[in-house]
Design a protein around this motif. Structure first.
Motif, mmCIF file in Angstrom:
data_model
loop_
_atom_site.group_PDB
_atom_site.id
_atom_site.type_symbol
_atom_site.label_atom_id
_atom_site.label_comp_id
_atom_site.label_asym_id
_atom_site.label_seq_id
_atom_site.Cartn_x
_atom_site.Cartn_y
_atom_site.Cartn_z
ATOM 1 N N GLU A 242 2.095 -23.013 -8.153
ATOM 2 C CA GLU A 242 1.711 -21.422 -8.177
ATOM 3 C C GLU A 242 0.858 -20.793 -9.590
ATOM 4 O OE1 GLU A 242 2.867 -18.391 -9.522
ATOM 5 O OE2 GLU A 242 3.626 -19.411 -10.520
ATOM 6 N N GLU B 240 0.635 -11.990 -12.789
ATOM 7 C CA GLU B 240 0.871 -12.761 -14.188
ATOM 8 C C GLU B 240 1.981 -11.193 -13.561
ATOM 9 O OE1 GLU B 240 1.728 -15.655 -14.775
ATOM 10 O OE2 GLU B 240 1.144 -15.231 -17.224
ATOM 11 N N LYS C 118 6.317 -14.277 -8.935
ATOM 12 C CA LYS C 118 6.901 -15.195 -9.117
ATOM 13 C C LYS C 118 8.276 -15.431 -8.080
ATOM 14 C CE LYS C 118 3.448 -15.694 -12.592
ATOM 15 N NZ LYS C 118 2.228 -16.651 -11.885
ATOM 16 N N PHE D 11 8.362 -18.405 -5.439
ATOM 17 C CA PHE D 11 9.572 -19.936 -5.998
ATOM 18 C C PHE D 11 10.952 -19.741 -5.413
ATOM 19 C CE2 PHE D 11 6.815 -20.648 -9.429
ATOM 20 C CZ PHE D 11 6.412 -21.637 -9.245
ATOM 21 N N THR E 249 4.354 -23.982 -12.128
ATOM 22 C CA THR E 249 4.131 -22.629 -12.336
ATOM 23 C C THR E 249 2.826 -21.762 -13.267
ATOM 24 O OG1 THR E 249 4.409 -19.750 -12.852
ATOM 25 C CG2 THR E 249 5.521 -21.654 -13.998
ATOM 26 N N ASN E 250 1.801 -21.493 -13.322
ATOM 27 C CA ASN E 250 0.548 -21.756 -13.802
ATOM 28 C C ASN E 250 0.679 -20.366 -14.834
ATOM 29 O OD1 ASN E 250 -1.938 -22.379 -15.109
ATOM 30 N ND2 ASN E 250 -3.149 -20.745 -13.355
ATOM 31 N N THR E 251 1.877 -19.766 -15.291
ATOM 32 C CA THR E 251 1.823 -18.023 -15.520
ATOM 33 C C THR E 251 1.548 -18.701 -17.239
ATOM 34 O OG1 THR E 251 3.221 -17.036 -16.722
ATOM 35 C CG2 THR E 251 4.039 -18.752 -15.851
ATOM 36 N N ILE F 137 9.476 -19.086 -18.235
ATOM 37 C CA ILE F 137 9.729 -20.368 -17.410
ATOM 38 C C ILE F 137 11.026 -20.197 -16.659
ATOM 39 C CG2 ILE F 137 9.520 -22.294 -16.993
ATOM 40 C CD1 ILE F 137 7.357 -22.736 -17.758
ATOM 41 N N ILE G 1 12.336 -17.813 -14.224
ATOM 42 C CA ILE G 1 11.530 -18.178 -12.735
ATOM 43 C C ILE G 1 12.396 -19.317 -12.876
ATOM 44 C CG2 ILE G 1 9.680 -19.032 -11.948
ATOM 45 C CD1 ILE G 1 7.706 -17.558 -13.433
ATOM 46 N N LEU H 198 10.713 -27.560 -12.018
ATOM 47 C CA LEU H 198 10.225 -26.916 -12.627
ATOM 48 C C LEU H 198 9.420 -27.249 -13.981
ATOM 49 C CD1 LEU H 198 8.322 -24.272 -11.165
ATOM 50 C CD2 LEU H 198 9.948 -23.299 -13.454
ATOM 51 N N GLY I 101 6.278 -25.831 -16.740
ATOM 52 C CA GLY I 101 4.936 -25.148 -16.469
ATOM 53 C C GLY I 101 3.412 -25.873 -16.605
#
Ligand code: 3HC
Length: 699
Positions: A378, A382, A387, A391, A406-408, A413, A416, A426, A428
């Motif tokens: 993803e 931000e 997000k 998800f 996730t590319n946060t 996380i 998320i 999941l 990051g």
């Protein structure tokens, strides 16, 4: 005889096969083995030629870098090369894999060189802050002339043996069984009655003497501008090769090598070489298994999503891009196309491969398309709500084996993951912009992230040619946490009296690619402004807050893209000019805050920045966000333009002296204790006479 070099006689050829996995580094045992093998072969009357070859994946890839911390044990590598060269029987180097550094120097010491057509060779010592110290600076120009020798030594880049410039070094390039081909070549040499051919005996001015000198002078002028000290020494040694007798040139090279190997630059560069490799060994890899990745889904086709997609396509993966609607999808797909087209224009990508990459790209405007992906990344804005929604939807769509990422760059996380049925899936994956170029990938491990998801993230990093570094969850992970402290301390100094231009200049002279205010102008001040506004309700009023950036943003000065920021960019100029109006705004805000401005020396600016970065790094270590100091260094060097030759902030802290740095921190803490909370590790390490690099070694 030493196990590190296997000695065999085949007919009338003695084969010395180096056996020191993984890269056949020329460790002490190998050097002993080579000399013993050589002596044995010379003493055996039935042996008429000697072949050097590497077992496993490569001809020696260099001296053993780990040995550089202590005095070398006899026989030294230069002596080994000299003895090979002085042998009374022909010595043939049979090269495959990567003959680098000392490995290539051994080949230069041999009399004949044959190579496998897939092999590469080079003199990468400059990347370690040193120079070829086993005769490379003297023999490479003798064989190849100044230009190619300097190119190898100053760029540090390997060259393929099939490159047309490589012909001066290799007598024969073959495909198929190298050992067999080398034996046949040896048989020819013996049959022809060919003699040893010492490289040192080449004395013809190394082709055109005037041309040689002009190349040397041009290079000297060029490298004098580089901050590292090794390049100038390399050029001087190559100059000496033409001016001095061989043995004197060797002594010249040795003196320069000894100085460089003991320098802070080399210490830092060797540190980062090992830190990058260690960083990739995440503890979770021992427990987890990476999923096979072929199909990657990317949610969001903005700058980051498109960059990630381009990186995946370049690595041969299939990519499915999903956007909210058809218009956004078209934009996202054309962004990806633009990136690849740029690579074609720059000659980095052939048209066939370009077409092949595009054939593996698909796009849809519905998350359902993610159903059969192996990995979904993803890359949307931000915002936690957005997000989480994505998800939650993905949870009902993807199979139980799909790894989610996730590319946060900041968000929690764990929060998320709370919307997922299988939070262990999941991880990051924090890419850096531009994602198809930057080599850093922060692999962010949440409380419930499973080892398989981590292993898959690391496998993806390797597939994309990136360096994975583990980070725990905190606001900004490793990189942005350290960078935020750097930015904050620069803002404080600006408010206290230094101009942004002085600070930028001081940090450029420290070695940063750009100063911090230039970076803000380039990235766009609006992004950080939006974040500050978002965080405003929860900001502790006791925190020091510098309002200058807000004042610029209120005027619509968002940096380079709007023509004004900390600098002015008249007529779309890329290089900014100092702006007196910005200085006036700063002055006005100082007055409001009741600050009497004072001056900061370049040294003080640099010391405050280093103290802020290293202290934040130390906190991240204490909190378990970063695993080891070298991980922090790797992140800063690869993601934030920290000078590689300084090794990263934790290494610079070691070199600056932890006692002195602690004293600085205590002095700064007296001014503003909330920000400058001195981390206990400074005291602990300094009392034990240890350094951050000792923590690296122990981890
Ligand atoms: N000395 C000691 N260890 C070395 C080494 C060296 N020269 N080169 C590689 N290694 C180690 C790595 O640290 C790594 O160890 P690890 O498994 O414990 O992490 C292992 O060998 C495998 O290395 P890579 O993970 O880098 O393997 P790759 O296949 O990706 O790359 C390589 C192979 C291209 C050979 C790469 O390792 C490399 O570039 N090595 C350095 C080459 C070099 O700089 N040579 C010059 C050395 S200085 C010199 O020769 C001085 C002389 O002039 C006197």
């Amino acid at each position: 005889m030493s196990d590190a070099v296997i000695y065999q006689v085949e007919g009338d050829v003695a084969v010395l096969a180096v056996n020191n996995p993984p890269v056949n580094a020329l460790s002490h045992a190998v050097r002993v083995g080579l000399v013993e093998g050589l002596d044995h072969a010379l003493a055996d009357d039935t042996v008429r030629a000697i072949m050097l070859i590497g077992m496993g994946r490569t001809f020696p890839a260099g001296a053993d870098i780990r040995e550089f911390v202590s005095a070398p044990k006899d026989p030294w590598l230069p002596e080994v090369c000299n003895r090979l060269e002085a042998a009374s029987k022909p010595v043939i180097a049979a090269v495959h894999g990567t003959a680098l550094g000392g490995g290539f120097e051994v080949a230069l010491g041999a009399h004949y060189r044959i190579a496998d057509d897939k092999a590469a060779f080079g003199l990468p010592e400059v990347t370690l802050g040193i120079l070829p110290g086993a005769g490379g600076t003297q023999r490479a120009p003798r064989l190849g002339g100044a230009e190619v020798a300097l190119d190898l030594m100053l760029s540090g880049r390997p060259m393929k043996v099939t490159d047309k410039r490589a012909g001066v070094f290799f007598d024969r390039v073959v495909s198929g069984d190298l050992r067999q081909a080398a034996l046949e070549y040896a048989a020819e040499i013996i049959a022809d009655g060919a003699n040893p051919r010492p490289t040192r005996d080449i004395t013809d001015g190394f082709r055109d003497a005037a041309d040689y000198q002009s190349v040397v002078q041009d290079k000297l002028a060029e490298v004098s501008r580089r901050p590292e000290i090794a390049p100038v020494e390399i050029v001087r040694c190559v100059e000496a090769a033409a001016l001095l007798p061989f043995d004197t040139g060797m002594a010249f090279e040795r003196a320069a090598f000894d100085t460089l190997v003991a320098s802070d630059h080399s210490d830092a560069l060797r540190h980062i070489f090992f830190a990058e490799r260690k960083a990739a060994k995440l503890p979770e890899l021992a427990q987890g298994t990476a999923r096979d990745i072929d199909r990657v889904g990317i949610v969001g086709g903005g700058t980051m999503g498109a960059g990630i997609a381009a990186a995946c396509l370049s690595a041969g993966l299939r990519v499915m891009l999903v956007e909210r609607d058809g218009t956004l999808l078209d934009k996202g797909l054309s962004r990806i196309r633009d990136i690849l087209e740029r690579d074609v224009r720059r000659g980095r990508l052939g048209i066939d491969r370009f077409e092949d990459h595009l054939s593996r790209l698909q796009g849809r405007d519905d998350l359902v398309a993610m159903a059969d992906m192996d990995l979904v990344i993803e890359a949307v804005i931000e915002e936690m709500d957005v997000k989480q929604q994505i998800f939650a939807q993905l949870d009902g769509i993807v199979g139980e084996n799909t790894v989610l990422a996730t590319n946060t760059s900041y968000l929690d996380i764990n929060e998320i993951a709370s919307v997922l049925e299988q939070p262990e899936m999941l991880v990051g994956l924090h890419f850096f912009s531009p994602a198809h170029v930057m080599r850093l990938l922060e692999v962010v491990v949440g409380e419930r992230t499973g080892a398989d998801a981590v292993a898959t993230g690391v496998a993806l990093a390797k597939r994309l040619g990136k360096i994975p570094v583990r980070s725990g969850v905190c606001d900004g992970f490793i990189g942005n946490s350290v960078f935020a402290a750097y930015r904050a301390v620069c803002d404080f100094m600006m408010e206290d009296g230094a101009s942004p231009y002085e600070i930028d200049k001081a940090m450029r002279s420290f070695g940063m690619a750009l100063g911090p205010f230039q970076v803000s102008d380039l990235a766009g001040l609006d992004i950080a402004w939006a974040r500050r506004k978002r965080l405003a309700p929860t900001r502790d009023p006791a925190d020091r807050y510098v309002v200058v950036a807000d004042r610029l943003c209120e005027r619509g000065w968002f940096g380079q893209k709007t023509g004004r920021g900390y600098y002015r960019y008249p007529d779309g100029a890329r290089k900014g000019e100092p702006d007196p109006e910005v200085l006036a705004i700063i002055e006005a805000e100082r007055a409001v805050a009741g600050i009497v401005p004072r001056s900061f020396s370049v040294k003080e600016i640099q010391r405050r920045v280093l103290a802020a970065m290293a202290n934040t790094g130390a906190r991240l270590l204490r909190e378990g966000i970063a695993t080891r100091p070298g991980d922090i260094d790797t992140v800063l060097v690869h993601g934030y333009g920290y000078p590689r030759w300084r090794g990263g902030p934790m290494k610079t802290a070691d070199q600056a002296g932890l006692l002195a740095l602690k004293a600085d921190l205590e002095r700064f803490a007296a001014e503003y204790p909330r920000f400058w909370q001195v981390e206990p590790v400074f005291d602990a390490l300094q009392r034990e006479g240890r350094h951050f690099s000792d923590l690296d070694r122990e981890s």
